[in-house]
Write a protein that holds these residues in place. Structure first.
Motif, PDB file in Angstrom:
ATOM      1  N   GLN A  37       3.264  -6.277  -2.560  1.00  0.00           N
ATOM      2  CA  GLN A  37       4.354  -7.191  -2.876  1.00  0.00           C
ATOM      3  C   GLN A  37       3.937  -8.586  -2.444  1.00  0.00           C
ATOM      4  O   GLN A  37       3.753  -8.839  -1.251  1.00  0.00           O
ATOM      5  N   GLN A  42       7.086 -10.076  -6.235  1.00  0.00           N
ATOM      6  CA  GLN A  42       6.656  -9.191  -7.314  1.00  0.00           C
ATOM      7  C   GLN A  42       5.859  -8.017  -6.763  1.00  0.00           C
ATOM      8  O   GLN A  42       4.963  -8.197  -5.941  1.00  0.00           O
TER       9      GLN A  42
ATOM     10  N   PRO B 105      10.427  -8.033 -12.311  1.00  0.00           N
ATOM     11  CA  PRO B 105      10.408  -9.113 -11.312  1.00  0.00           C
ATOM     12  C   PRO B 105      11.639  -9.139 -10.413  1.00  0.00           C
ATOM     13  O   PRO B 105      11.652  -9.854  -9.416  1.00  0.00           O
TER      14      PRO B 105
END
Lengths: 108, 112
Positions: A37, A42, B105
């Motif tokens: 991450q 993301q 996302p």
């Protein structure tokens, strides 16, 4: 349900160092994934590795399913490797359970 | 090819309002997951859809949370009467059966 433990929780390294991140799980699993991450949140797939060993550039991973653990190796760390590394496993119920992550900080 | 997309990317709402979050999975992926991630924490499973099977709702934290999926396409997560503790990033993922999960996302929800 399956318990997933990751270690260490935090790791600070100098650029160029190597590291090993560990994921232990409490029961047999159908699959295991490692994610990175990034600082923007993301989640990036690193490896889908229910067993065996895989390599992708400076990263490699090994899962020993019979002993219920997986290792993620990062060699020649770069500052862009910083972030949180998650291990996620899927048991018989098909939902994936995440560990609490290892926060990696690479200092220039 | 297109990955998992989520909308909106950010949502600010007042306490007590309802919100709806959307997830568009990768085309052809039969499995779809919703997760919640509070600031500085790990991912918390919410709900899982697999094809036409009944969804696994075991992770939904209260009856204010619900989710639907239309066939094997878009999913919406609805939070009714939002509370401040609902503030988090809501992440959606999709996959084929027993294959790698791909995450969107996320939607950052802030309840004021």
């Amino acid at each position: 349900g399956i318990q997933v433990e990751q270690s260490p929780p935090d790791l600070i390294l100098q650029e160029g160092a190597n590291s090993t991140l560990r994921c232990n799980f409490s029961d047999s699993v159908n699959n295991l994934q490692w994610f990175h991450q990034n600082p923007w949140g993301q989640l990036i797939n690193l490896f889908y590795i229910p067993s065996g060993t895989k390599q992708n550039g400076r990263l490699s991973a090994t899962t020993v399913a019979t002993e219920r653990y997986s290792l993620l190796y990062i060699s020649s760390s770069q500052t862009t490797d910083s972030g949180v590394y998650f291990c996620a496993v899927e048991g018989s119920a098909s939902k994936i359970i995440f560990g609490s992550g290892t926060r990696l900080s690479i200092r220039p | 090819g297109a990955g998992v997309s989520q909308s909106p990317s950010n949502k600010v709402t007042e306490k007590g309002k309802d919100v709806e979050l959307r997830c568009d999975p990768i085309s052809g992926h039969t499995a779809l997951y919703w997760y919640r991630q509070r600031l500085g924490q790990g991912l918390e499973f919410l709900i899982y859809f697999q094809g036409n099977s009944a969804p696994d709702k075991s992770g939904l934290p209260s009856d204010r949370f619900s989710a639907e999926r239309t066939g094997e396409s878009v999913s919406t997560l609805t939070i009714q009467r939002t509370q401040q503790e609902d503030s988090a990033v809501y992440l959606c993922a999709s996959s084929l059966v027993r294959s790698a999960r791909y995450f969107g996302p996320g939607t950052r929800l802030t309840v004021t």
